[in-house]
Every structure is written in structure tokens, then in C-alpha cells.
Design a protein around this motif. Structure first.
Motif, PDB file in Angstrom:
ATOM      1  N   SER A 114      51.436  12.133  57.406  1.00  0.00           N
ATOM      2  CA  SER A 114      50.374  11.741  58.329  1.00  0.00           C
ATOM      3  C   SER A 114      50.762  12.038  59.779  1.00  0.00           C
ATOM      4  O   SER A 114      51.885  11.771  60.210  1.00  0.00           O
ATOM      5  CB  SER A 114      50.078  10.247  58.172  1.00  0.00           C
ATOM      6  OG  SER A 114      49.201   9.812  59.183  1.00  0.00           O
ATOM      7  N   ALA A 115      49.807  12.542  60.525  1.00  0.00           N
ATOM      8  CA  ALA A 115      50.048  12.765  61.959  1.00  0.00           C
ATOM      9  C   ALA A 115      50.251  11.437  62.675  1.00  0.00           C
ATOM     10  O   ALA A 115      50.876  11.392  63.747  1.00  0.00           O
ATOM     11  CB  ALA A 115      48.876  13.525  62.563  1.00  0.00           C
ATOM     12  N   ASP A 116      49.759  10.350  62.083  1.00  0.00           N
ATOM     13  CA  ASP A 116      49.913   9.021  62.692  1.00  0.00           C
ATOM     14  C   ASP A 116      51.342   8.494  62.577  1.00  0.00           C
ATOM     15  O   ASP A 116      51.655   7.443  63.160  1.00  0.00           O
ATOM     16  CB  ASP A 116      48.959   8.024  62.022  1.00  0.00           C
ATOM     17  CG  ASP A 116      47.498   8.395  62.236  1.00  0.00           C
ATOM     18  OD1 ASP A 116      47.206   9.072  63.242  1.00  0.00           O
ATOM     19  OD2 ASP A 116      46.668   8.021  61.381  1.00  0.00           O
ATOM     20  N   ASN A 117      52.191   9.190  61.829  1.00  0.00           N
ATOM     21  CA  ASN A 117      53.570   8.735  61.666  1.00  0.00           C
ATOM     22  C   ASN A 117      54.463   9.144  62.832  1.00  0.00           C
ATOM     23  O   ASN A 117      55.658   8.851  62.848  1.00  0.00           O
ATOM     24  CB  ASN A 117      54.147   9.290  60.367  1.00  0.00           C
ATOM     25  CG  ASN A 117      55.358   8.506  59.875  1.00  0.00           C
ATOM     26  OD1 ASN A 117      55.273   7.293  59.700  1.00  0.00           O
ATOM     27  ND2 ASN A 117      56.463   9.188  59.656  1.00  0.00           N
ATOM     28  N   ALA A 118      53.885   9.791  63.826  1.00  0.00           N
ATOM     29  CA  ALA A 118      54.677  10.324  64.941  1.00  0.00           C
ATOM     30  C   ALA A 118      55.421   9.243  65.709  1.00  0.00           C
ATOM     31  O   ALA A 118      56.470   9.500  66.314  1.00  0.00           O
ATOM     32  CB  ALA A 118      53.783  11.113  65.895  1.00  0.00           C
ATOM     33  N   GLY A 119      54.928   8.016  65.657  1.00  0.00           N
ATOM     34  CA  GLY A 119      55.587   6.945  66.386  1.00  0.00           C
ATOM     35  C   GLY A 119      56.579   6.161  65.562  1.00  0.00           C
ATOM     36  O   GLY A 119      57.204   5.216  66.068  1.00  0.00           O
ATOM     37  N   ALA A 120      56.768   6.547  64.302  1.00  0.00           N
ATOM     38  CA  ALA A 120      57.672   5.811  63.427  1.00  0.00           C
ATOM     39  C   ALA A 120      59.128   6.105  63.768  1.00  0.00           C
ATOM     40  O   ALA A 120      59.460   7.147  64.337  1.00  0.00           O
ATOM     41  CB  ALA A 120      57.394   6.159  61.969  1.00  0.00           C
ATOM     42  N   ARG A 121      59.995   5.191  63.378  1.00  0.00           N
ATOM     43  CA  ARG A 121      61.417   5.384  63.638  1.00  0.00           C
ATOM     44  C   ARG A 121      61.988   6.483  62.749  1.00  0.00           C
ATOM     45  O   ARG A 121      62.862   7.248  63.163  1.00  0.00           O
ATOM     46  CB  ARG A 121      62.158   4.063  63.415  1.00  0.00           C
ATOM     47  CG  ARG A 121      63.638   4.131  63.768  1.00  0.00           C
ATOM     48  CD  ARG A 121      64.284   2.770  63.686  1.00  0.00           C
ATOM     49  NE  ARG A 121      65.694   2.830  64.072  1.00  0.00           N
ATOM     50  CZ  ARG A 121      66.510   1.778  64.068  1.00  0.00           C
ATOM     51  NH1 ARG A 121      66.036   0.588  63.695  1.00  0.00           N
ATOM     52  NH2 ARG A 121      67.776   1.906  64.429  1.00  0.00           N
ATOM     53  N   VAL A 122      61.519   6.540  61.486  1.00  0.00           N
ATOM     54  CA  VAL A 122      61.957   7.591  60.561  1.00  0.00           C
ATOM     55  C   VAL A 122      60.789   8.535  60.336  1.00  0.00           C
ATOM     56  O   VAL A 122      59.705   8.124  59.917  1.00  0.00           O
ATOM     57  CB  VAL A 122      62.417   6.989  59.214  1.00  0.00           C
ATOM     58  CG1 VAL A 122      62.814   8.107  58.252  1.00  0.00           C
ATOM     59  CG2 VAL A 122      63.582   6.030  59.424  1.00  0.00           C
ATOM     60  N   ARG A 123      61.019   9.808  60.610  1.00  0.00           N
ATOM     61  CA  ARG A 123      59.935  10.795  60.524  1.00  0.00           C
ATOM     62  C   ARG A 123      60.381  12.026  59.731  1.00  0.00           C
ATOM     63  O   ARG A 123      61.560  12.379  59.737  1.00  0.00           O
ATOM     64  CB  ARG A 123      59.519  11.250  61.929  1.00  0.00           C
ATOM     65  CG  ARG A 123      59.019  10.139  62.818  1.00  0.00           C
ATOM     66  CD  ARG A 123      58.873  10.616  64.254  1.00  0.00           C
ATOM     67  NE  ARG A 123      57.950  11.761  64.388  1.00  0.00           N
ATOM     68  CZ  ARG A 123      57.780  12.436  65.533  1.00  0.00           C
ATOM     69  NH1 ARG A 123      58.473  12.104  66.614  1.00  0.00           N
ATOM     70  NH2 ARG A 123      56.927  13.459  65.571  1.00  0.00           N
ATOM     71  N   ALA A 124      59.408  12.650  59.075  1.00  0.00           N
ATOM     72  CA  ALA A 124      59.591  13.989  58.526  1.00  0.00           C
ATOM     73  C   ALA A 124      58.773  14.902  59.427  1.00  0.00           C
ATOM     74  O   ALA A 124      57.630  15.245  59.133  1.00  0.00           O
ATOM     75  CB  ALA A 124      59.110  14.063  57.084  1.00  0.00           C
ATOM     76  N   THR A 125      59.349  15.266  60.535  1.00  0.00           N
ATOM     77  CA  THR A 125      58.583  15.950  61.587  1.00  0.00           C
ATOM     78  C   THR A 125      57.968  17.261  61.109  1.00  0.00           C
ATOM     79  O   THR A 125      56.902  17.657  61.586  1.00  0.00           O
ATOM     80  CB  THR A 125      59.475  16.214  62.814  1.00  0.00           C
ATOM     81  OG1 THR A 125      60.655  16.927  62.397  1.00  0.00           O
ATOM     82  CG2 THR A 125      59.905  14.896  63.450  1.00  0.00           C
ATOM     83  N   VAL A 126      58.611  17.930  60.167  1.00  0.00           N
ATOM     84  CA  VAL A 126      58.063  19.208  59.678  1.00  0.00           C
ATOM     85  C   VAL A 126      56.861  19.001  58.767  1.00  0.00           C
ATOM     86  O   VAL A 126      56.168  19.967  58.414  1.00  0.00           O
ATOM     87  CB  VAL A 126      59.135  20.034  58.923  1.00  0.00           C
ATOM     88  CG1 VAL A 126      60.222  20.495  59.869  1.00  0.00           C
ATOM     89  CG2 VAL A 126      59.717  19.234  57.766  1.00  0.00           C
ATOM     90  N   ALA A 127      56.609  17.748  58.350  1.00  0.00           N
ATOM     91  CA  ALA A 127      55.494  17.464  57.447  1.00  0.00           C
ATOM     92  C   ALA A 127      54.278  16.896  58.167  1.00  0.00           C
ATOM     93  O   ALA A 127      53.160  16.986  57.648  1.00  0.00           O
ATOM     94  CB  ALA A 127      55.948  16.484  56.356  1.00  0.00           C
ATOM     95  N   GLU A 128      54.462  16.316  59.317  1.00  0.00           N
ATOM     96  CA  GLU A 128      53.386  15.600  59.987  1.00  0.00           C
ATOM     97  C   GLU A 128      52.189  16.502  60.284  1.00  0.00           C
ATOM     98  O   GLU A 128      52.310  17.524  60.959  1.00  0.00           O
ATOM     99  CB  GLU A 128      53.903  14.966  61.281  1.00  0.00           C
ATOM    100  CG  GLU A 128      54.855  13.811  61.022  1.00  0.00           C
ATOM    101  CD  GLU A 128      55.554  13.283  62.257  1.00  0.00           C
ATOM    102  OE1 GLU A 128      56.447  12.430  62.109  1.00  0.00           O
ATOM    103  OE2 GLU A 128      55.234  13.746  63.389  1.00  0.00           O
ATOM    104  N   GLY A 129      51.048  16.122  59.723  1.00  0.00           N
ATOM    105  CA  GLY A 129      49.821  16.873  59.953  1.00  0.00           C
ATOM    106  C   GLY A 129      49.669  18.118  59.107  1.00  0.00           C
ATOM    107  O   GLY A 129      48.665  18.829  59.233  1.00  0.00           O
ATOM    108  N   VAL A 130      50.645  18.397  58.225  1.00  0.00           N
ATOM    109  CA  VAL A 130      50.582  19.595  57.379  1.00  0.00           C
ATOM    110  C   VAL A 130      49.735  19.283  56.134  1.00  0.00           C
ATOM    111  O   VAL A 130      49.865  18.221  55.534  1.00  0.00           O
ATOM    112  CB  VAL A 130      51.998  20.054  56.968  1.00  0.00           C
ATOM    113  CG1 VAL A 130      51.914  21.264  56.037  1.00  0.00           C
ATOM    114  CG2 VAL A 130      52.820  20.385  58.200  1.00  0.00           C
TER     115      VAL A 130
END
Length: 333
Positions: free
Chosen positions: A147-163
Motif C-alpha cells: 500500500s502507498a499508505d504504508n510510507a509512514g510506517a516504521r517498517v517498509r517494503a519501499t520497492v513494493a509501495e504502490g506497485v
């Protein structure tokens, strides 16, 4: 009545033939995917299995990249990633990367079975049984990572966000049907080897389905074993490879995929054994006309949205012929 123009797809286990090796198998898998793309197949999914000499689809995400790189438009995905074997974060990173490399072509099918024996499953991930019980939560975790909304989380899969990588729930029991319906996700049932609860599972899914942001109405995939040839006799001969492979599974004597032989009384008896018949209820073996009749009956009874086919055929040319005949069946509908 089933709809006429339904998608048809392939599940690839990357079966390793006798006198062959995984490298040869991967080349054939790519050639199969390229042929499937030419024939109008919708998706090409790769399974996850471990510690089986006859099956090379172990590093599923790596194989998906190999197939996607060698094709142009067919969807490529996992049938499935056995989530309790993996960290949801790592799965999200892998499939987010694939989704960026091959936009709008990657599917993420998720299951909870080990894809191997219990000793090997323990070697893969020692806490996997805890993960089995947390399967719904771990699916939700992957959704959050994408989810693109996960951008503010402490743990992220940045390569997955919004894909855009659609998630599918895979199953062979009613448990998975309840989950897929509750989460509003598409549902693929393993009727090609575990058909016993097919209709109960489909009924649960259809009746309990809750629309979600991902899916507005139920979507189901039914799996079949298909061995099609020019004649019923030739298809029966080719099926001796699959019969012996399944016998190896049932007796825990796994071996490489063997060349077909003339049907023997012993193999015929095995193919009629109740345990075998239970597993292979939806193994359609025969000429184009025979397979077409059985496929139409399956579609009429189940009403699935899509068909996905698997097979164990020793000679690559025989498998190419089989998927070509099945494509003709589906196009002629």
C-alpha cells in the motif's frame, strides 16, 4: 451455464525428466511460456516445492523473473508462494521488485501448505507452524507493504509501495475459501490434486464473498490436469508418465519424470485405485474431443471464472501439443 470466453492459464511445476537436469527444465519452462503466450493463455504460474528431485520450482520468485524476462504480455506469477515458508516483508520486496520490472504482469498467489515434507519444512523455517496460524495476518501484512499508505510506517517494503501486484488466495480446503471470501480476494482451488472439497469450498466462497478494494465480485480459478493428444490411445500412453509420478508421491518413492510406456495391466490397476482416483478426479486425458467434453462438464458444474491446467509429460513436444489442443478447445467455445 458457464460463460463462453473464460481465460485459460498454465501452472508450471518445472518437472525434471530422467536424463535431464534443472537447467534443461528451466529452458523448457521458458519455451512453454512463450508458446502459451502465442496460443492466448492468460497467465503462467509457477509452483513452490522443496526437496523433490522431480520438481525444480523451488526458488519461485527467481523463476518468475526468468519467465517474465523471456515473454512480453502473458501474466506471470506464483501458484503459489507458500507464505509460512517466508517472511511477508521479503515476499513483498521480491514481488514489488518483479512488479516494477514487469509492470501489470505479475501475480502473487499465496498458500499456507509447506510444499514439501515436514522435516524439510522445519529446515526452511523453524517457526513455520506459528506462521501457518497467522496466515490471515501475514496476508494482510503483505497488503500493507504494497500500500502507498504504508510510507509512514516504521517498517517498509519501499520497492513494493504502490506497485500493482494482485494477490490471490490458493487452497485445497474450506479454510482458504472462508479467508478469500472474507478478504475479498480471488480464489484458486487445487482441484488438480485435491478435489474432495472443491464444491463445498466454492459454495463457501461464493456465499460469503465480501467486496473489497481489490475485487468487486467473486473470481475463482479451477485447476485441471490435462493430457491431450491426437487420439485417446496416444493420450493414455502419455499419461503413464503422470501415473508413475503420482504413484511415487503416494508411496513416498519420488523419482525423476519417466518416459511414457504402453499401458500395462499394473498401471491400469493403479489408475483405478480409489486413492489415485480421488487425487485425479479432474485429470482429463484423451483426444481433443474427449478433453473438450470433460472440460465443458467441469465448467458447467463449477462455474469457475478461469481454468488453469497442469501436466507431467516427459517429452517437451508432447506438452506443447497438449497445450495447443487445449487452447483450441477454449477458443472454439
Amino acid at each position: 451455464m458457464p460463460q463462453k470466453n473464460i481465460p485459460y492459464s498454465i501452472l508450471e511445476l518445472a518437472s525434471v525428466a530422467a536424463n535431464s537436469n534443472p537447467a534443461d527444465t528451466f529452458k523448457r519452462s521458458l519455451d512453454l511460456a512463450q508458446k502459451a503466450e502465442e496460443l492466448g493463455y492468460h497467465r503462467f504460474w509457477l509452483a513452490e516445492h522443496h526437496n523433490m528431485i522431480s520438481i525444480a520450482s523451488s526458488a519461485t520468485a527467481v523463476l518468475i523473473g526468468h519467465i517474465a524476462a523471456g515473454t512480453e504480455k502473458i501474466r506471470v506469477g506464483s501458484g503459489g508462494i507458500m507464505l509460512p515458508n517466508h517472511s511477508p516483508l521479503v515476499v513483498s520486496e521480491q514481488f514489488g521488485t518483479l512488479g516494477s520490472l514487469y509492470p501489470d504482469r505479475i501475480d502473487l498467489g499465496l498458500g499456507r501448505a509447506p510444499g514439501t515434507d515436514q522435516v524439510t519444512a522445519q529446515a526452511i523455517r523453524s517457526d513455520r507452524m506459528q506462521s501457518v496460524y497467522r496466515f490471515p495476518e501475514e496476508v494482510e501484512a503483505i497488503q500493507h507493504y504494497f500500500s502507498a499508505d504504508n510510507a509512514g510506517a516504521r517498517v517498509r517494503a519501499t520497492v513494493a509501495e504502490g506497485v500493482n501486484v494482485p494477490i490471490y488466495i490458493l487452497g485445497s480446503s474450506t479454510d482458504s475459501a472462508h479467508l478469500a471470501a472474507k478478504m475479498g480476494l480471488p480464489y484458486a482451488f487445487a482441484s488438480h490434486f485435491a478435489p474432495a472439497q472443491l464444491f463445498e469450498a466454492l459454495n463457501i466462497y461464493y456465499n460469503e464473498f465480501q467486496p473489497s478494494d481489490y475485487l468487486g465480485e467473486p473470481y475463482t480459478i479451477g485447476l485441471l490436469n490435462i493430457i491431450a493428444a491426437d487420439t485417446d490411445a496416444e493420450a493414455e500412453r502419455l499419461s503413464t508418465t503422470q501415473i508413475r509420478m503420482i504413484l511415487g508421491v503416494l508411496t513416498n518413492k519420488l523419482d525423476y519424470m519417466q518416459p511414457p510406456i504402453d499401458m500395462t495391466p499394473e498401471l491400469k490397476a493403479i489408475s483405478q485405485d480409489p486413492a489415485f482416483l480421488r487425487m485425479q478426479q479432474y485429470a482429463f486425458v484423451g483426444s481433443k474431443a474427449t478433453v473438450k467434453e470433460k472440460t465443458e462438464e467441469f465448467l458447467s458444474k463449477t462455474g469457475v471464472s478461469e481454468l488453469m491446467i497442469a501436466s507431467h509429460l516427459y517429452h517437451h513436444e508432447d506438452r506443447l501439443k497438449s497445450i495447443e489442443l487445449f487452447s483450441e478447445i477454449m477458443k472454439e467455445r
